[in-house]
Design an enzyme around this catalytic site. Structure first.
Site, mmCIF file in Angstrom:
data_model
loop_
_atom_site.group_PDB
_atom_site.id
_atom_site.type_symbol
_atom_site.label_atom_id
_atom_site.label_comp_id
_atom_site.label_asym_id
_atom_site.label_seq_id
_atom_site.Cartn_x
_atom_site.Cartn_y
_atom_site.Cartn_z
ATOM 1 N N THR A 125 -8.501 3.710 7.342
ATOM 2 C CA THR A 125 -8.028 2.380 7.735
ATOM 3 C C THR A 125 -6.527 2.385 8.035
ATOM 4 O O THR A 125 -5.928 1.312 8.208
ATOM 5 C CB THR A 125 -8.312 1.349 6.623
ATOM 6 O OG1 THR A 125 -7.738 1.801 5.390
ATOM 7 C CG2 THR A 125 -9.805 1.138 6.450
ATOM 8 N N ASP A 143 -1.265 14.518 21.845
ATOM 9 C CA ASP A 143 -0.030 14.129 21.164
ATOM 10 C C ASP A 143 -0.068 14.490 19.689
ATOM 11 O O ASP A 143 0.939 14.351 18.990
ATOM 12 C CB ASP A 143 0.200 12.622 21.299
ATOM 13 C CG ASP A 143 0.704 12.238 22.688
ATOM 14 O OD1 ASP A 143 0.988 13.148 23.494
ATOM 15 O OD2 ASP A 143 0.801 11.025 22.964
ATOM 16 N N ASP A 202 0.820 -1.204 0.000
ATOM 17 C CA ASP A 202 0.000 0.000 0.000
ATOM 18 C C ASP A 202 0.861 1.263 0.000
ATOM 19 O O ASP A 202 0.490 2.279 -0.597
ATOM 20 C CB ASP A 202 -0.925 0.006 1.221
ATOM 21 C CG ASP A 202 -2.117 -0.939 1.056
ATOM 22 O OD1 ASP A 202 -2.267 -1.517 -0.049
ATOM 23 O OD2 ASP A 202 -2.898 -1.086 2.009
ATOM 24 N N TYR A 215 -3.457 5.200 10.006
ATOM 25 C CA TYR A 215 -3.136 5.709 11.343
ATOM 26 C C TYR A 215 -4.396 6.120 12.098
ATOM 27 O O TYR A 215 -4.525 5.930 13.305
ATOM 28 C CB TYR A 215 -2.174 6.884 11.191
ATOM 29 C CG TYR A 215 -1.532 7.385 12.469
ATOM 30 C CD1 TYR A 215 -1.646 6.698 13.679
ATOM 31 C CD2 TYR A 215 -0.781 8.562 12.457
ATOM 32 C CE1 TYR A 215 -1.049 7.171 14.833
ATOM 33 C CE2 TYR A 215 -0.175 9.040 13.611
ATOM 34 C CZ TYR A 215 -0.318 8.344 14.792
ATOM 35 O OH TYR A 215 0.275 8.818 15.933
ATOM 36 N N SER A 267 -5.825 3.260 13.998
ATOM 37 C CA SER A 267 -5.014 2.924 15.170
ATOM 38 C C SER A 267 -5.267 3.885 16.325
ATOM 39 O O SER A 267 -5.157 3.508 17.498
ATOM 40 C CB SER A 267 -3.526 2.945 14.805
ATOM 41 O OG SER A 267 -3.235 1.999 13.802
ATOM 42 N N ASP A 308 -3.522 10.770 4.833
ATOM 43 C CA ASP A 308 -3.739 11.691 5.940
ATOM 44 C C ASP A 308 -2.670 12.768 6.034
ATOM 45 O O ASP A 308 -1.580 12.655 5.486
ATOM 46 C CB ASP A 308 -3.795 10.922 7.270
ATOM 47 C CG ASP A 308 -2.658 9.916 7.429
ATOM 48 O OD1 ASP A 308 -1.531 10.225 7.031
ATOM 49 O OD2 ASP A 308 -2.920 8.808 7.956
#
EC number: 2.7.1.23
Length: 312
Positions: free
Chosen positions: A203, A192, A88, A205, A208, A163
């Site tokens: 799908t 952060d 990817d 970062y 997560s 992103d």
């Protein structure tokens, strides 16, 4: 909504570009294995009467001197479709560069199934044959454009497929950000960092960090705080037409990156402006491809086949 993609016929694919990951990892297929796969694809395409062009870096990296090669800008003007062999990450890089040229992309994965490179090396030849005969499923994906402004001047401007991520420095405390959407103040946030993602990037970062999954056809942009100080700072999806302005209010050594590639150091007072790009990317998949099949495979939603059976 994203534009409706058109149908394809065998005559739609006369000139085909091929790209590959430049630096195979130790756990992936070796350079010789990849070169063999690239040669296999190119020879098959030439046998069908099509023109085959390798990206210059790919041809150099894998010593494909006996094939035609061009730089990416020339390929963008010439190619009817591009085949990307890699993961990817490789696809993200090629997609960003080819976005202004409207060249559709086919992804062949070197290892495990990817979210956007969904054809395995083992299945590539029969599937490519079917796809180039016109048996394809096509979809369009949106991109973001991000601009870093400092003291009224543009310091950095680029595209992001997944992103735009603002994050604190590795040895510093939280960063404080002030966020406006379409000129409306939304919040100040100590965290952060902050992820601004496309539906494709939902799908990556974003997932997560606790963000929602967005179907690729949705017209939206998701903002996901990274470990926010206030638990009331939650992910939010805003319209695709939104202009998001993020100002660095406090914190040291923060930075911004675009698809984890292009990185810029930030200073207090810097503004990052994010909005949808005018460009889109078209992915071509084997006929019958389903986004939900990919999610089930990648996220291990297929643990209970008996449930699937009851729903049929």
């Amino acid at each position: 909504m994203l534009p409706t993609s058109h149908s394809y016929t065998p005559s739609s694919f006369q000139t085909i570009a091929i790209f590959a990951k430049q630096k195979p990892s130790e756990t992936a297929h070796s350079a010789d294995d990849i070169a063999h796969s690239l040669t296999q694809i190119a020879d098959f395409l030439k046998e069908t009467g099509r023109r085959v062009v390798f990206g210059t870096q790919t041809a150099d990296r894998f010593h494909l001197d006996h094939y035609e090669s061009m730089d990416l800008a020339d390929i963008g003007e010439l190619a009817d479709v591009a085949i990307v062999v890699g993961g990817d990450g490789t696809m993200l890089g090629i997609a960003r560069q080819l976005a202004p040229y409207n060249v559709p992309l086919i992804g062949i994965n070197q290892g495990r199934l990817g979210f956007i490179t969904d054809i395995s090396l083992d299945d590539m030849m029969p599937l490519l044959q079917e796809m180039l005969s016109g048996k394809v499923s096509s979809e369009k994906r949106s991109l973001l454009q991000g601009t870093l402004e400092r003291d009224g001047s543009v310091m950095h401007h680029t595209l992001a497929f997944n992103d735009v991520v603002l994050s604190r420095g590795s040895g510093s405390g939280m960063v404080e950000l002030c966020v406006h959407v379409d000129g409306h103040y939304m919040y100040n946030q100590r965290s952060d960092g902050l992820i601004v993602a496309t539906p494709t990037g939902s799908t990556a970062y974003s997932l997560s960090a606790g963000g929602p999954l967005l179907h690729p056809s949705l017209s939206g942009i998701v903002l996901v705080p990274i470990a926010p100080h206030a638990l009331s700072n939650r992910p939010i999806v805003v319209p695709e037409s939104s202009e998001i302005v993020i100002e660095v209010v406090g914190g040291r050594d923060s930075n911004v990156n675009f698809d984890m590639q292009s990185v810029a150091r930030l200073q207090q007072g810097d503004r990052i402006i994010v909005k949808s790009s005018e460009h889109t990317i078209t992915f071509l998949h084997p006929e019958g491809w389903s986004y939900y099949d990919t999610l089930r495979e990648k996220l291990h939603w297929n643990e209970y086949p008996s449930v699937q059976g009851r729903l049929k």
